[in-house]
Design a protein around this motif. Structure first.
Motif, PDB file in Angstrom:
ATOM      1  N   ILE A  20      43.582  29.024  40.442  1.00 16.52           N
ATOM      2  CA  ILE A  20      43.276  30.254  39.761  1.00 16.52           C
ATOM      3  C   ILE A  20      44.885  30.767  39.531  1.00 16.52           C
ATOM      4  O   ILE A  20      45.728  30.842  40.543  1.00 16.52           O
ATOM      5  N   ALA A  23      44.405  36.251  38.240  1.00 19.29           N
ATOM      6  CA  ALA A  23      43.000  37.190  38.690  1.00 19.29           C
ATOM      7  C   ALA A  23      43.262  38.507  38.770  1.00 19.29           C
ATOM      8  O   ALA A  23      43.977  38.971  39.541  1.00 19.29           O
ATOM      9  N   LEU A  41      37.359  39.656  43.131  1.00 19.72           N
ATOM     10  CA  LEU A  41      36.509  38.817  42.313  1.00 19.72           C
ATOM     11  C   LEU A  41      37.469  38.497  41.182  1.00 19.72           C
ATOM     12  O   LEU A  41      38.124  39.240  40.913  1.00 19.72           O
ATOM     13  N   ASP A  42      37.502  37.288  40.748  1.00 21.62           N
ATOM     14  CA  ASP A  42      38.364  37.034  39.691  1.00 21.62           C
ATOM     15  C   ASP A  42      37.793  37.058  38.295  1.00 21.62           C
ATOM     16  O   ASP A  42      36.717  37.420  38.270  1.00 21.62           O
ATOM     17  N   ASN A  44      36.334  34.904  36.413  1.00 22.11           N
ATOM     18  CA  ASN A  44      35.365  33.926  36.627  1.00 22.11           C
ATOM     19  C   ASN A  44      34.073  34.498  37.314  1.00 22.11           C
ATOM     20  O   ASN A  44      33.219  33.935  37.460  1.00 22.11           O
ATOM     21  N   ASP A  46      34.537  34.348  40.656  1.00 19.68           N
ATOM     22  CA  ASP A  46      34.704  33.672  41.785  1.00 19.68           C
ATOM     23  C   ASP A  46      35.074  34.671  42.835  1.00 19.68           C
ATOM     24  O   ASP A  46      36.014  35.611  42.517  1.00 19.68           O
ATOM     25  N   ARG A  47      34.619  34.503  44.218  1.00 18.49           N
ATOM     26  CA  ARG A  47      35.036  35.588  45.225  1.00 18.49           C
ATOM     27  C   ARG A  47      35.945  34.880  46.087  1.00 18.49           C
ATOM     28  O   ARG A  47      35.985  33.742  46.431  1.00 18.49           O
ATOM     29  N   PHE A  48      36.705  35.887  46.733  1.00 14.73           N
ATOM     30  CA  PHE A  48      37.862  35.605  47.705  1.00 14.73           C
ATOM     31  C   PHE A  48      37.900  36.479  48.486  1.00 14.73           C
ATOM     32  O   PHE A  48      37.402  37.648  48.551  1.00 14.73           O
ATOM     33  N   GLU A 103      40.024  31.854  50.961  1.00 15.01           N
ATOM     34  CA  GLU A 103      38.646  31.385  50.264  1.00 15.01           C
ATOM     35  C   GLU A 103      37.908  32.198  50.893  1.00 15.01           C
ATOM     36  O   GLU A 103      37.662  32.547  52.076  1.00 15.01           O
ATOM     37  N   TYR A 104      36.558  32.460  50.100  1.00 19.63           N
ATOM     38  CA  TYR A 104      35.444  33.238  50.615  1.00 19.63           C
ATOM     39  C   TYR A 104      34.406  32.025  50.850  1.00 19.63           C
ATOM     40  O   TYR A 104      34.148  31.073  50.403  1.00 19.63           O
ATOM     41  N   ASP A 106      30.454  31.430  51.977  1.00 16.27           N
ATOM     42  CA  ASP A 106      29.024  31.976  51.867  1.00 16.27           C
ATOM     43  C   ASP A 106      28.352  31.341  52.944  1.00 16.27           C
ATOM     44  O   ASP A 106      28.036  30.335  53.043  1.00 16.27           O
TER      45      ASP A 106
END
Length: 360
Positions: A20, A23, A41-42, A44, A46-48, A103-104, A106
């Motif tokens: 990344i 972001a 949220l970036d 794209n 993607d979650r962090f 990092e997220y 899930d």
């Protein structure tokens, strides 16, 4: 800018050591966490996770996010189950306080120790993973973790003194708790075993995958180098605390097809690679119950002072008498190897705990 209360913020995050590069993030809300965690949220999608210090003036030494970031870094490099830390920012001019991004992961976070929405096989596997993940954590050589913590023995006794002295003094004395405190101080043998301890290791601080295995351990704010029994006892006391009091499962473990205390301990030992000294673990269980009671009394004091009024705080205060009852009976049955002797964990014992809890 009063981040993170605003819906979005215009800070551009540049991560030079990851895929990344730029972001532009938006704050969201992650229900499991408190006000210190937010989803990012970036571009794209993607979650962090953004973890921040709480607002307001901080107690000296509290909420050291740099410590937590170093722990995540050291464990991540050694392939332990934690979110990968990405960036630490100690420049308060950015959002008004220190923060880091990780990092997220899930997965599932379970707060009910009986796991009512899982089948029996899943329940046992989750508890097995809970035990083995802790054993694996304690098995690491701390000299190879690259975590800048002090390596001094005696963590439990220092920690006990801190919690006890915050609640009890000449003006606020409890003869029962004082007697147990003195017993722990006088009867704890020298323990030079040092490992990385989590400090608040429990089911709802784990992210569990669909396969019922631990994906990540969260919330390392209280981590330190200390004796492994500190973390382990904090889990084992759940079999001493009756159902309905905090995380207690008492004798109800069998009804819900959860592992027994001895089965949990066996899973821990398999992962840890060593047998646990039961006599030593017993006295650490007295420590964990005492610490837990002091935490609840501290919440009660803050509520009375008008500093912690909330429904959650009021619920925890109600559990204080039950924890005290469990502590006193554990102390009275100390010679019975209170964790493993099933007669001690019988229904008559739990009835006594409940009766004491209602009258204290």
């Amino acid at each position: 800018m009063d981040f993170p209360d605003q819906e979005s913020w215009g800070v551009t995050i540049i991560l030079t050591d990851s895929s990344i590069e730029r972001a532009r993030v938006k704050s969201g809300h992650l229900e499991k966490y408190n006000q210190k965690h937010h989803i990012l949220l970036d571009e794209n999608g993607d979650r962090f996770i953004l973890r921040t210090q709480p607002k307001g003036e901080l107690v000296r030494g509290a909420h050291r996010l740099d410590r937590e970031f170093h722990v995540l870094s050291g464990l991540s490099k050694n392939k332990f189950s934690v979110p990968k830390p990405l960036i630490l920012c100690e420049d308060k001019s950015i959002i008004g306080r220190d923060f880091y991004i990780m990092e997220y992961i899930d997965g599932h976070i379970y707060e009910d120790p009986f796991l009512p929405n899982n089948n029996s096989q899943e329940r046992r596997k989750i508890y097995e993973s809970l035990a083995k993940t802790l054993g694996r954590l304690h098995s690491y050589n701390i000299d190879k973790l690259d975590i800048p913590f002090k390596k001094s023995t005696g963590f439990m006794l220092r920690n006990l003194n801190i919690w006890y002295s915050q609640i009890f003094n000449d003006d606020n004395h409890d003869k029962d708790i004082s007697k147990i405190y003195d017993f722990i101080i006088k009867n704890t043998p020298e323990n030079n075993n040092l490992c990385l301890i989590h400090g608040d290791y429990k089911l709802d601080n784990l992210v569990i995958g669909d396969n019922s295995n631990c994906l990540a351990v969260l919330d390392w704010e209280l981590s330190a180098f200390g004796e492994p029994e500190v973390d382990l006892s904090f889990q084992m006391i759940n079999w001493l605390i009756p159902k309905g009091v905090l995380y207690g499962i008492g004798v109800e473990w069998n009804s819900y097809e959860l592992p027994s205390a001895s089965e949990f301990l066996k899973s821990y030992e398999e992962s840890f690679g060593e047998m646990v000294n039961i006599e030593l673990l017993n006295i650490y269980c007295l420590f964990s119950l005492t610490k837990l009671y002091c935490i609840l009394k501290g919440i009660e004091n803050r509520v009375k002072a008008g500093n912690a009024a909330s429904e959650e705080a009021n619920e925890k205060i109600k559990d204080a008498s039950g924890i005290k009852a469990a502590l006193i009976l554990a102390y009275e049955n100390f010679s019975n190897n209170l964790i493993l002797v099933q007669s001690f964990l019988g229904k008559d014992y739990m009835k006594t705990v409940s009766a004491h809890g209602m009258t204290m």
